[in-house]
Design a protein around this motif. Structure first.
Motif, PDB file in Angstrom:
ATOM      1  N   THR A  17       5.950 -12.950 -10.722  1.00 11.42           N
ATOM      2  CA  THR A  17       5.631 -11.884 -11.673  1.00 11.42           C
ATOM      3  C   THR A  17       4.996 -12.493 -12.915  1.00 11.42           C
ATOM      4  N   TYR A  18       4.404 -11.624 -13.723  1.00 16.13           N
ATOM      5  CA  TYR A  18       3.964 -12.071 -15.033  1.00 16.13           C
ATOM      6  C   TYR A  18       5.203 -12.356 -15.881  1.00 16.13           C
ATOM      7  N   ARG A  21       7.800  -9.825 -17.488  1.00 15.59           N
ATOM      8  CA  ARG A  21       7.610  -8.564 -16.778  1.00 15.59           C
ATOM      9  C   ARG A  21       8.520  -8.483 -15.553  1.00 15.59           C
ATOM     10  N   TYR A 230       1.916  -6.197 -12.272  1.00 14.67           N
ATOM     11  CA  TYR A 230       2.606  -7.409 -12.738  1.00 14.67           C
ATOM     12  C   TYR A 230       3.258  -8.211 -11.620  1.00 14.67           C
TER      13      TYR A 230
END
Length: 318
Positions: A17-18, A21, A230
């Motif tokens: 994921t980012y 996020r 994300y």
């Protein structure tokens, strides 16, 4: 004989994921599961299929009442036989659709029953996940059967076009086409529901940029993650829940760092700087360090997983 209640083997996948996020992605997966459940509830409680069956029965009655010209002729006998075969085929499809409708109603009764029992007191959904899995599996099987009967009906109508043209019953043909279109749309809604078998989602502060998803297979994770903002689809490599728990049961990093240890910052804006640990807070998983290259004491507190121990035994003097 194996028990029916045997817990299925699961796998754990790391979904990228980012940074920061992780919770957004976890909520996205949860919402996707809940959305699939709501879609199943909506379909099994709807009257769409019953309405289609009723209209199809009315068309069958109209076909039976069709009067052919040229009584006793060879053409009349052929058309009459073809209409009779069409009626028999349509009646079989009606019976099959009624059976599917009954199975949908049974599923709806189960959902209502499980919900009324309130098996889970605090949850997004009062029905446990293992029961939802059984419902989703049965729903998928019913959807597959419905797809088969829909294709059979469409093929049947296509094959008897010449019959309708011969007996001048274009109105009946249009009604049947309309029924096929409605049934195809309903079937598409049923088969488009993908219920991912996700058992747990873990967001861990020591694993920024990742969430851990426990599922039955990679395909289930793919269903849950695909298209989510994300998030990136994980690789197919996985581990087991048991192995993952061993990792998280290890001694917290803060407890492994001693006062006086020399550490290097590996994350954040101060990455690369070295310092000496002056205080350790295991509960908060934080360490206080003083930068070694500073001309004056510059103590600050940082999460323990943001540093890497260079020397645990040596204390450097400033």
């Amino acid at each position: 004989m194996e028990s029916e209640n045997k817990v299925p083997k699961t796998k754990v996948f790391a979904v990228r994921t980012y940074t920061r996020r992780e919770y957004d992605v976890a909520k996205g997966i949860l919402n996707r599961i809940l959305s699939a459940r709501e879609s199943i509830k909506k379909i099994v409680s709807s009257q769409v299929l019953d309405d289609i069956i009723r209209d199809l029965e009315e068309v069958i009655s109209e076909i039976k009442s069709v009067k052919l010209e040229g009584k006793g002729s060879v053409l009349e006998k052929i058309l009459s036989r073809r209409l009779q075969n069409l009626v028999l085929s349509l009646e079989r499809i009606v019976e099959d659709l009624k059976n599917i409708s009954t199975r949908f109603k049974d599923l709806n009764d189960k959902i209502v029953k499980y919900s009324s029992e309130n098996l889970i007191k605090v949850s997004y959904d009062p029905i446990p996940g293992d029961l939802w899995e059984k419902i989703a599996d049965e729903f998928r099987i019913i959807g597959s059967n419905l797809q088969t009967h829909t294709e059979t009906l469409a093929e049947l109508i296509e094959n008897v076009k010449t019959v309708f043209e011969s007996v001048a019953t274009r109105e009946i043909e249009e009604k049947l086409k309309n029924i096929v279109n409605r049934l195809s749309g309903f079937t598409s809604n049923v088969t488009s529901i993908n219920y991912p078998k996700i058992y747990s989602i873990l967001v861990h502060e020591e694993r920024p940029g990742y969430i851990l998803v426990e599922a039955q297979s990679y395909t289930d994770v793919e269903k849950a993650v695909y298209g989510l903002r994300y998030a990136k689809l994980p690789r197919s490599q996985s581990t087991t829940a048991e192995e993952m728990m061993k990792i998280f049961k290890r001694k917290p990093k803060a407890e492994m760092i001693q006062v006086g240890a020399i550490v290097e910052i590996i994350r954040g804006p101060l990455v690369g700087l070295k310092g000496r640990v002056t205080r350790v807070d295991p509960k908060k998983r934080e360490v206080t360090i003083e930068i070694l290259d500073s001309n004056y004491p510059l103590p600050f507190t940082i999460k323990s997983y943001y540093v890497r121990v260079i020397d645990q035994t040596r204390t450097e003097e400033r």
